[in-house]
Write a protein that holds these residues in place. Sequence first.
Motif, short mmCIF file in Angstrom:
data_model
loop_
_atom_site.label_atom_id
_atom_site.label_comp_id
_atom_site.label_asym_id
_atom_site.label_seq_id
_atom_site.Cartn_x
_atom_site.Cartn_y
_atom_site.Cartn_z
N GLU A 51 4.02 -0.86 -1.49
CA GLU A 51 4.52 -0.12 -2.47
C GLU A 51 3.93 -1.03 -3.84
O GLU A 51 4.19 -0.13 -4.82
N LYS A 141 9.42 8.78 -1.22
CA LYS A 141 8.13 8.01 -1.45
C LYS A 141 6.96 8.96 -1.73
O LYS A 141 5.85 8.67 -1.43
N ALA A 143 4.17 10.80 -3.97
CA ALA A 143 3.22 10.36 -4.95
C ALA A 143 2.63 11.30 -5.62
O ALA A 143 2.40 12.46 -5.10
N GLN A 152 3.38 6.52 -6.80
CA GLN A 152 4.43 6.78 -6.07
C GLN A 152 5.66 6.93 -7.26
O GLN A 152 5.81 6.40 -8.09
#
Length: 419
Positions: A51, A141, A143, A152
């Motif tokens: 991440e 999660k 994006a 993200q």
Amino acid sequence: MNTFLAIIVIFGLLVFIHEWGHLVMAKRAGILCREFAIGFGPKLFSFYRNETTYTIRLLPLGGFVRMAGEDPELVQIKPGYEVGLTFNEEGKVREIIINNKSKHPESKVIQVEKIDMEHDLFIQGYTEDSEELVTYELDRKAAYIYDEKATQIAPYDRQFSSKTVGQRALAIFAGPFMNFVLAVVVLILYAALAGLPVNEAQVGEVTEDGVAIDAGLESGDSIEAIDGQPVETWEDMTSIIQERPNEAMDFVIDRNGEEFTVTMTPEEREVPEAENVGVIGVMAPTERSITGAVTFGFTQTYEYTTLIFNALGMLITGGFSLDALAGPVGIYDYTGEVVSMGFLLLFQWAAILSVNLGIINLLPLPALDGGRLLFIGLEAVRGKPIDPQKEGLVHFVGFALLMLLVLAVTWNDINRLFL
């Protein structure tokens, strides 16, 4: 070149450890960390993992961890936008393509009516082939993609501001704290490699330019007496030698159980802001001990911390001039001097700089970690946060003033060194 490499390695390590402290505690609190950067300006190198985008930037003047929620999102999706959607196996939105939708022919194009990427996590709009309003759930999660760059989304519980006062304070405090930890570790390594001074009247090493080598002294020789005065410790020996420069003295030496006498005349050496002292060209004996090295790491870090705080106190009370402060140019010059004195001294210099960085960052000044901790403390007292816009303005002004101070100190360095 050696000085330049030393600066890059030392400052790179100091900044890396500092920002790594922020990163670890922020991630432990569940904060989405978008970027971990060493340096500022254009990116030279980057990679993405867990991440976070890790980058090395052009200007080696510091670093940062960009946490979600600290700054406004660079891209906002508003009603009326046409975006493309791709989905995961669960049917939740995985990607929101904001532009260049032609490069994603597999995406479903909708005209946005409403979107919530923080709390309820949904996007609502009209498809191209239907006037019916449809709602899609966003993956936590997911994006959004702008100019083929994916970012993200940050649900509110992944943002810095959503965490407790304690969690945020730890995430901020961890950076300076790691600089103190680094100083302890570096000093332990220094003590393990160089050894620790032993307070015995014994020759550790003989320098090549002193009278001791001309007199035939060797490493391991014990000094039993000087001019008939018995000596037992290194302090006893050095105090007599320092007090009598340019005076011939008889030294009783013990070498492997055999005693002999040599005559030496300590050379006079200048000492800044003090009387000149005598030296014979020997270094103190040392010993290597794990326990001693660990103790040295903690005690020496404490001493450096005390010295820096005392200097800051004198600066506030007027006992210390701003002209004595060193900026980037001055630090570069001092590092060059340390490099010329030997590799091991770089360990001590790195520890001093690390403690200094930790203390400076903890000062309650805007734009520094200490300033951010001050605002978190005020929030704890008030029971509610300070207006983010007001806090941001204070940090912006503080950062501008800090840059002016850096420029002023750098100008003093240039005047002192080159003009």
